[in-house]
Design a protein around this motif. Sequence first.
Motif, PDB file in Angstrom:
ATOM      1  N   ALA A  78      34.180  21.245  37.681  1.00 39.77           N
ATOM      2  CA  ALA A  78      33.950  22.467  36.911  1.00 39.77           C
ATOM      3  C   ALA A  78      33.839  23.658  37.853  1.00 39.77           C
ATOM      4  CB  ALA A  78      32.659  22.347  36.108  1.00 39.77           C
ATOM      5  N   LEU A 115      32.465  27.623  37.588  1.00 40.04           N
ATOM      6  CA  LEU A 115      31.722  28.586  36.786  1.00 40.04           C
ATOM      7  C   LEU A 115      31.780  29.956  37.432  1.00 40.04           C
ATOM      8  CD1 LEU A 115      30.641  25.859  35.735  1.00 40.04           C
ATOM      9  CD2 LEU A 115      28.384  26.869  35.653  1.00 40.04           C
ATOM     10  N   ASP A 116      31.611  30.995  36.629  1.00 42.23           N
ATOM     11  CA  ASP A 116      31.552  32.349  37.159  1.00 42.23           C
ATOM     12  C   ASP A 116      30.109  32.687  37.552  1.00 42.23           C
ATOM     13  OD1 ASP A 116      30.176  33.065  34.811  1.00 42.23           O
ATOM     14  OD2 ASP A 116      31.883  34.112  33.954  1.00 42.23           O
ATOM     15  N   GLY A 159      27.253  31.782  35.293  1.00 43.56           N
ATOM     16  CA  GLY A 159      27.096  30.379  34.933  1.00 43.56           C
ATOM     17  C   GLY A 159      27.976  29.947  33.777  1.00 43.56           C
ATOM     18  N   HIS A 160      29.007  30.735  33.469  1.00 41.74           N
ATOM     19  CA  HIS A 160      29.922  30.421  32.370  1.00 41.74           C
ATOM     20  C   HIS A 160      31.118  29.626  32.884  1.00 41.74           C
ATOM     21  CE1 HIS A 160      27.613  33.196  29.980  1.00 41.74           C
ATOM     22  NE2 HIS A 160      27.740  34.085  30.941  1.00 41.74           N
ATOM     23  N   LEU A 161      31.515  28.632  32.131  1.00 44.34           N
ATOM     24  CA  LEU A 161      32.638  27.772  32.497  1.00 44.34           C
ATOM     25  C   LEU A 161      33.947  28.559  32.491  1.00 44.34           C
ATOM     26  CD1 LEU A 161      33.453  24.827  33.155  1.00 44.34           C
ATOM     27  CD2 LEU A 161      33.772  24.498  30.696  1.00 44.34           C
ATOM     28  N   GLN A 183      29.270  20.236  35.600  1.00 49.14           N
ATOM     29  CA  GLN A 183      28.871  21.569  35.175  1.00 49.14           C
ATOM     30  C   GLN A 183      27.444  21.879  35.610  1.00 49.14           C
ATOM     31  OE1 GLN A 183      30.192  22.829  31.166  1.00 49.14           O
ATOM     32  NE2 GLN A 183      31.293  20.874  31.118  1.00 49.14           N
ATOM     33  N   TYR A 219      26.330  24.949  37.972  1.00 45.43           N
ATOM     34  CA  TYR A 219      25.311  25.875  37.471  1.00 45.43           C
ATOM     35  C   TYR A 219      24.143  25.979  38.458  1.00 45.43           C
ATOM     36  CZ  TYR A 219      21.615  27.886  34.659  1.00 45.43           C
ATOM     37  OH  TYR A 219      20.591  28.681  34.214  1.00 45.43           O
ATOM     38  N   GLY A 238      30.195  32.711  41.768  1.00 45.50           N
ATOM     39  CA  GLY A 238      30.620  31.537  41.023  1.00 45.50           C
ATOM     40  C   GLY A 238      30.143  30.277  41.703  1.00 45.50           C
TER      41      GLY A 238
END
Length: 134
Positions: A27, A29-30, A33-35, A53, A57, A108
Amino acid sequence: MNLELALRMTEAAVRQAVREGVPISVAVLDEGGHLVSFQRMEGAGIAGPGLAQGKAYTAVALRASTAELAPRTAPGGDLHGLPRDGLVCVGGGIPLWADYGEGWRVVGGIGVSGGTTTQDVECAEAAAEVWRTR
């Protein structure tokens, strides 16, 4: 972080996993913490998506690799007792840093799960190298 770069990063992790002979979930993430990108290889374990994920995170939220955090959250460590809700302090999560003029900040994170801790770290490092050489 953008989708094109995140996809290249997940592909790099998958290529490393193929070399390692292990099916992974990965995964990206930005900074919020968004996928952004996710891949699960055929045969990867059922817990892998959540753990990948979670590692990404954790790397974003705590601005540290999860491999570095593991001993720090163990009994006797300076972060022992840290609430674990949503945090995964096992190797395989790496924060991604960038310099925005006023200093370095986390933009990220990458998270990998499915192999041994060493294999997860190697796959995450392969993805992080794409970020560093973008």
